[in-house]
Write a protein that holds these residues in place. Sequence first.
Motif, mmCIF file in Angstrom:
data_model
loop_
_atom_site.group_PDB
_atom_site.id
_atom_site.type_symbol
_atom_site.label_atom_id
_atom_site.label_comp_id
_atom_site.label_asym_id
_atom_site.label_seq_id
_atom_site.Cartn_x
_atom_site.Cartn_y
_atom_site.Cartn_z
ATOM 1 N N ARG A 168 -6.651 3.627 -0.565
ATOM 2 C CA ARG A 168 -7.741 4.240 -1.313
ATOM 3 C C ARG A 168 -8.761 5.141 -0.513
ATOM 4 O O ARG A 168 -9.514 5.904 -1.205
ATOM 5 N N THR A 192 -7.210 -9.397 -3.633
ATOM 6 C CA THR A 192 -7.846 -8.294 -2.644
ATOM 7 C C THR A 192 -8.099 -6.777 -3.271
ATOM 8 O O THR A 192 -9.068 -6.525 -2.951
ATOM 9 N N GLN A 193 -7.460 -6.641 -4.298
ATOM 10 C CA GLN A 193 -7.879 -5.501 -5.229
ATOM 11 C C GLN A 193 -9.130 -5.607 -5.771
ATOM 12 O O GLN A 193 -9.868 -4.779 -5.794
ATOM 13 N N ASP A 218 -2.493 -10.024 -3.474
ATOM 14 C CA ASP A 218 -2.861 -8.841 -3.861
ATOM 15 C C ASP A 218 -3.905 -8.333 -4.968
ATOM 16 O O ASP A 218 -4.759 -7.721 -4.738
ATOM 17 N N HIS A 277 -2.880 -2.456 3.125
ATOM 18 C CA HIS A 277 -2.377 -1.785 2.107
ATOM 19 C C HIS A 277 -3.243 -1.223 1.120
ATOM 20 O O HIS A 277 -3.229 0.063 0.650
ATOM 21 N N ASN A 278 -4.070 -2.007 0.627
ATOM 22 C CA ASN A 278 -5.321 -1.820 -0.665
ATOM 23 C C ASN A 278 -6.384 -0.812 0.289
ATOM 24 O O ASN A 278 -6.811 0.014 -0.701
ATOM 25 N N SER A 290 3.783 2.534 -2.170
ATOM 26 C CA SER A 290 3.252 2.404 -3.555
ATOM 27 C C SER A 290 4.086 3.491 -4.455
ATOM 28 O O SER A 290 4.099 3.183 -5.794
ATOM 29 N N THR A 321 -1.946 -7.151 3.463
ATOM 30 C CA THR A 321 -2.441 -6.918 1.846
ATOM 31 C C THR A 321 -3.605 -6.079 2.022
ATOM 32 O O THR A 321 -3.855 -5.250 1.244
#
Length: 478
Positions: A447, A156-157, A153, A442-443, A322, A439
């Motif tokens: 966004r 990836t962020q 995570d 999700h990110n 989240s 993952t």
Amino acid sequence: MEAPTDFSSLAPLLLAIAITLLFSLNRFLSPGPKNLPPGSLGWPVIGETLQFLFGTPEKFISHRMKKHSPQIFKTNILGENTVVLCGPAGHKFLFSNEQTIFTVFRPHSIQKLFREPKARTVIQPNSAGVTKLMRSPGFLKPEALVRYVGKMDSFTQNHIRAYWEGRELVHAFPLAKSLTLSLACSFFLGTDDPTRIARLVGNFDDVAVGLHSFPLNFPGTVFRRSMTASGVIRGELIAIIREKKAAIAGGAPLLDILSHLIVATDPSSGNHMAESEIAGKVMGLLVAGYSTVATAITFFLKYVGERSDIYAKVLAEHREISGRKKAGEMLEWDDFQGMKYSWNVVQEVMRLTPPLQGAFREALTEFSYGGYTVPKGWKVYWTVSTANMDPDYFPDPERFDPSRHEVDNNKTAAFAFVPFGGGPRMCAGKEYARLAILTFVHNVVTRFKWEAVVAGEKVVGDLMPTPQLGLPLRLQQH
């Protein structure tokens, strides 16, 4: 008077070519069982390889299923007499008879790409020992991956902050490849060096393209480019292996697959694997963990970007996750249990645009199937293309419909949808791939909203689907 040309220096080469052609013709024309499956072996030597490599896999398969048999047909591809087992029944028969009737076979192009230079033996990137190591609790099983979720995570962020945020336009496919190779290098090799990884990306692309090419190692051919890239990657991997050996000698813990391959010994001799052999095995793992995940991520962005209704459902699912987390808190294993709809979407992506078309096996013994006899030594090819677009298993197959994969709504026949294979040789990295893809989902979805810049962008690369322009996306940040 001009002197006569001396061809004596060419004699060994011409003799070698003649022997190769005679050997190939003998294999092609040699009598076998009278009750072979229907089909065509194509032209001598090349068989139907050109149609297989340069036509779409779906058309190659579906045309022959309609013409010959929807159960099994014979062909000759990549220099091998081959039968294709079709549909769920064919998949089940193959997956249920691994190591009794069938064993792994790798096309000659793959064998040469993963062979140590000047070596006589082939380095099998997923040999039994490596597969056993990978399937052990230390690596790809859920209990091991739990420890890696937070790092995945965070990785990836950081990638999205560096390459997506603050931009109105991105090219999704090259970014997906960069991310997935970085994740694979971190997980398999224990290296996070961005400079080193950047040097490898283009070379891995060239190797991946050459995996199912005709193994003609001449200047200008796809295979020559792949062989060159393979040599560059092997050199980089050997450097990493030596660094890792030094670290292990200094007391570093064994936290990745590479470390365990370095210390592994042969049970009979007690010898360690040579550095070049380790490099070949690791290269195979990286290719498998890189290209397929990048393809799935890219086409998720494509299909979901075209369907605002599906995007809204995916976003709602991830906003709920989240909303339960504190600021800066990483994803945890339990969070993935709340991504069921997202995974259904990903599965539908893989049905319409499979990251992996199929794989080869070799018949260990003569066998019968569908009323026909297949000789020992013939190759067997299974492919998702025999079922993924069949309306008998997926009504209105061109329609993008994630609900097909809901547990309560799934009426699909067993073995109809097998993106990771099945049986004892089901892809060991299935769970790793699921975590990496979700993952990213999700990110990115929490966004951005996005849309394709080029509607209906052409997809090229039949065995490895690739958006021709790299899937340029216009981003709208939340």
